[in-house]
Write an enzyme that holds these catalytic residues in place. Structure first.
Site, short mmCIF file in Angstrom:
data_model
loop_
_atom_site.label_atom_id
_atom_site.label_comp_id
_atom_site.label_asym_id
_atom_site.label_seq_id
_atom_site.Cartn_x
_atom_site.Cartn_y
_atom_site.Cartn_z
CE LYS A 87 -14.78 -6.81 -3.98
NZ LYS A 87 -15.21 -7.84 -3.00
CB THR A 120 -14.21 -1.86 -3.44
OG1 THR A 120 -13.38 -0.72 -3.40
CG2 THR A 120 -13.94 -2.59 -4.75
CG ASP A 121 -14.32 3.61 -3.22
OD1 ASP A 121 -13.46 2.71 -3.26
OD2 ASP A 121 -14.13 4.70 -2.63
CD GLU A 122 -9.41 0.37 -4.72
OE1 GLU A 122 -8.80 -0.22 -5.63
OE2 GLU A 122 -8.93 0.58 -3.61
CE1 TYR A 154 -10.08 -5.85 -3.79
CE2 TYR A 154 -9.95 -3.47 -4.21
CZ TYR A 154 -10.51 -4.55 -3.53
OH TYR A 154 -11.48 -4.34 -2.59
P1 NAD Z 1 -9.25 -8.73 4.33
O1 NAD Z 1 -8.18 -8.99 3.32
O2 NAD Z 1 -8.91 -8.13 5.64
O3 NAD Z 1 -10.05 -10.07 4.63
C1 NAD Z 1 -10.40 -10.98 3.63
C2 NAD Z 1 -10.82 -12.27 4.30
O4 NAD Z 1 -11.19 -13.19 3.27
C3 NAD Z 1 -9.69 -12.94 5.10
O5 NAD Z 1 -10.19 -13.39 6.34
C4 NAD Z 1 -9.27 -14.11 4.24
O6 NAD Z 1 -8.79 -15.22 4.98
C5 NAD Z 1 -10.58 -14.46 3.54
N1 NAD Z 1 -10.35 -15.11 2.26
C6 NAD Z 1 -9.51 -14.74 1.27
N2 NAD Z 1 -9.54 -15.63 0.26
C7 NAD Z 1 -10.45 -16.59 0.62
C8 NAD Z 1 -10.94 -17.75 -0.01
N3 NAD Z 1 -10.49 -18.14 -1.21
N4 NAD Z 1 -11.87 -18.49 0.64
C9 NAD Z 1 -12.34 -18.11 1.85
N5 NAD Z 1 -11.89 -17.02 2.50
C10 NAD Z 1 -10.96 -16.26 1.89
O7 NAD Z 1 -10.31 -7.83 3.55
P2 NAD Z 1 -11.22 -6.64 4.08
O8 NAD Z 1 -10.45 -5.38 3.99
O9 NAD Z 1 -11.85 -7.02 5.36
O10 NAD Z 1 -12.32 -6.60 2.91
C11 NAD Z 1 -13.47 -7.43 2.99
C12 NAD Z 1 -14.33 -7.19 1.77
O11 NAD Z 1 -14.71 -5.82 1.71
C13 NAD Z 1 -13.63 -7.48 0.44
O12 NAD Z 1 -14.56 -8.07 -0.42
C14 NAD Z 1 -13.20 -6.13 -0.06
O13 NAD Z 1 -13.13 -6.10 -1.47
C15 NAD Z 1 -14.33 -5.26 0.47
N6 NAD Z 1 -13.97 -3.84 0.75
C16 NAD Z 1 -12.88 -3.54 1.51
C17 NAD Z 1 -12.60 -2.20 1.79
C18 NAD Z 1 -11.44 -1.80 2.65
O14 NAD Z 1 -11.15 -0.60 2.75
N7 NAD Z 1 -10.74 -2.71 3.30
C19 NAD Z 1 -13.45 -1.20 1.29
C20 NAD Z 1 -14.53 -1.58 0.48
C21 NAD Z 1 -14.80 -2.90 0.23
O1 DAU Z 2 -11.51 2.25 -1.73
C1 DAU Z 2 -11.75 1.01 -1.15
C2 DAU Z 2 -10.49 0.20 -1.18
O2 DAU Z 2 -9.60 0.79 -0.26
C3 DAU Z 2 -10.72 -1.28 -0.84
O3 DAU Z 2 -11.52 -1.87 -1.82
C4 DAU Z 2 -9.38 -2.02 -0.77
O4 DAU Z 2 -9.60 -3.35 -0.34
C5 DAU Z 2 -8.50 -1.31 0.24
O5 DAU Z 2 -7.23 -1.92 0.25
C6 DAU Z 2 -8.36 0.18 -0.12
O6 DAU Z 2 -7.57 0.36 -1.33
P1 DAU Z 2 -6.44 1.48 -1.45
O7 DAU Z 2 -5.48 1.09 -2.47
O8 DAU Z 2 -7.05 2.84 -1.54
O9 DAU Z 2 -5.82 1.35 0.07
P2 DAU Z 2 -4.32 1.35 0.59
O10 DAU Z 2 -4.38 1.40 2.08
O11 DAU Z 2 -3.50 0.28 -0.03
O12 DAU Z 2 -3.76 2.74 0.07
C7 DAU Z 2 -4.39 3.98 0.43
C8 DAU Z 2 -3.63 5.10 -0.28
O13 DAU Z 2 -2.31 5.19 0.29
C9 DAU Z 2 -3.41 4.85 -1.76
O14 DAU Z 2 -3.47 6.08 -2.45
C10 DAU Z 2 -1.99 4.29 -1.84
C11 DAU Z 2 -1.28 4.98 -0.69
N1 DAU Z 2 -0.20 4.18 -0.05
C12 DAU Z 2 -0.49 2.92 0.37
C13 DAU Z 2 0.48 2.13 0.94
C14 DAU Z 2 0.19 0.72 1.38
C15 DAU Z 2 1.05 4.74 0.13
O15 DAU Z 2 1.30 5.92 -0.22
N2 DAU Z 2 2.02 3.96 0.71
C16 DAU Z 2 1.79 2.68 1.11
O16 DAU Z 2 2.75 2.02 1.61
#
Ligand code: NAD
Ligand code: DAU
Length: 351
Positions: free
Chosen positions: A163, A134-136, A159
């Site tokens: 990562k 992730t970019d975080e 988190y």
């Molecule tokens: P998600 O939470 O939707 O899915 C995670 C999946 O991993 C789920 O299916 C869960 O059952 C499985 N999982 C969790 N713990 C596990 C374990 N111990 N063993 C096996 N499986 C397990 O997550 P996502 O949003 O699809 O993110 C997927 C990946 O991409 C993550 O590594 C996350 O850090 C990365 N990522 C997410 C975002 C985003 O915006 N969602 C952006 C950048 C990177």
């Molecule tokens: O940048 C990549 C990341 O983006 C991924 O690695 C993470 O898995 C993914 O969850 C996401 O993280 P964020 O914290 O940016 O996403 P989230 O949707 O939780 O929040 C987006 C923005 O909105 C953040 O500034 C927090 C704000 N927010 C979020 C929630 C859930 C609110 O204001 N209210 C809310 O209820």
């Protein structure tokens, strides 16, 4: 059909993972795709019903932190490549329960790295460990600047710290054991099948139910949004054409302040739901800020653009409309995932 590659995708029942699994199963009939997922609250096999019977697809239920089990499946299947997405992924949950994030994101990644290394006894020709990050990990930006692949790591939430740690271990295995790897760091994804704890699906769900839209702090936090299917395409390109030992940043060239994004979402939802213009905006409620809230993320995605020719295929407004349509047409999916423990989570997080 002769199988060219056995590809293990972890976390394939989650949001991004399910799009990657579908793309690979459909596009590469000569690969066998193994989807390993523990089916936590975020994992949902309903995301994959359309491909569950494909001849080149196998689902394996299991936990990446279970060393004995992970070693045994590597011994049985001898995966050539791993695309590792399984993770605890929600920042707010990491603030409440950081250890769970260390367990899955750090220890789980280590268990996979060790299993991959032992399976091939360090003879890695034609093998690949692709780590999805992730970019975080780069921390937060001020009002200007972009994250590049050489930006120093500076994570601020449990988190992102977990990562970042897993990224470091992947690189360390590359350096120490010559393990072939690539890493990509992506910005905020949105789209169908995202669990409604993240901003966009949570707010779509709340608008449907006429519930408050809890904007953290003053809403002036900025994120760069990318449609999930565009992320899956980038992963496919990096998997096949990325240079070993390299990192690729993936982003949408699409920065939005949360409050502006929420207002756009409200406007689009009013139209879709035939509600009076401005009615969803009245649900916006400013609530207590997230601790350690990163001000701004923005990705410089020029490396993947120049080297691999990737760019996002949909505009944000198109992507948001597709996303809203999907949630409105998949009430059953939404009802299933928001029943049970979701209610408890919601109460703890927002009451
Ligand atoms: P998600 O939470 O939707 O899915 C995670 C999946 O991993 C789920 O299916 C869960 O059952 C499985 N999982 C969790 N713990 C596990 C374990 N111990 N063993 C096996 N499986 C397990 O997550 P996502 O949003 O699809 O993110 C997927 C990946 O991409 C993550 O590594 C996350 O850090 C990365 N990522 C997410 C975002 C985003 O915006 N969602 C952006 C950048 C990177
Ligand atoms: O940048 C990549 C990341 O983006 C991924 O690695 C993470 O898995 C993914 O969850 C996401 O993280 P964020 O914290 O940016 O996403 P989230 O949707 O939780 O929040 C987006 C923005 O909105 C953040 O500034 C927090 C704000 N927010 C979020 C929630 C859930 C609110 O204001 N209210 C809310 O209820």
């Amino acid at each position: 059909m002769v199988i060219k590659k056995k590809v293990l995708i972890t976390g394939g029942a989650g949001f991004i993972g399910s799009h990657v699994v579908r793309l690979f199963v459909n596009k590469y009939p000569d690969y066998h795709i193994y989807n390993l997922d523990a089916l936590t609250y975020a994992g949902n096999l309903e995301n994959l019903t359309d491909i569950e019977n494909a001849p080149n697809y196998t689902f394996i239920k299991g936990d990446i932190t279970d060393e004995k089990f992970i070693n045994s499946i590597f011994e049985t299947y001898k995966f050539d490549c791993v695309i590792h997405l399984a993770a605890e992924s929600h920042v707010d949950r990491s603030i409440k329960n950081p250890l769970a994030f260390v367990k899955t994101n750090v220890i789980g990644t280590m268990v996979l790295l060790n299993a991959f290394k032992s399976c091939w006894s360090e003879r890695f020709d034609g093998k690949l460990f692709y780590h999805i990050s992730t970019d975080e990990v780069y921390g937060t930006l001020g009002q200007t600047g972009l994250f590049t692949e050489s930006t120093s790591y500076d994570p601020n939430s449990p988190y992102s710290a977990s990562k970042a740690s897993s990224d470091h271990f992947v690189r360390a295995y590359g350096e120490t054991y010559n393990m072939p790897y690539v890493i990509s760091n992506c910005s905020n994804n949105y789209g169908q099948n995202q669990f409604p704890e993240k901003l966009i699906p949570l707010f779509i769900n709340n608008i449907i139910d006429h519930k408050d839209l809890p904007v953290y702090g003053d809403g002036n936090y900025t994120r760069d949004w990318l449609y999930v299917k565009d992320h899956a395409v980038a992963i496919d390109l990096i998997f096949h054409k990325g240079k070993l030992g390299e990192t690729y940043n993936i982003g949408g060239f699409n920065e939005w302040k949360n409050i502006d994004l929420v207002r756009l979402l409200c406007k689009l939802m009013d139209v879709k739901l035939n509600r009076e213009e401005g009615s969803s905006e009245q649900l916006i409620t400013f609530v207590k800020d997230r601790p350690g809230h990163d001000l701004r993320y923005a990705i410089d995605a020029s490396k993947i653009n120049k080297e691999l020719g990737w760019e996002p295929s949909v505009t944000f407004e198109e992507g948001l409309k597709k996303t809203i349509d999907w949630y409105l047409n998949n009430e059953h999916w939404l009802n299933n995932v928001t029943s049970g423990s979701y209610k408890l989570y919601y109460q703890n997080q927002y009451s």
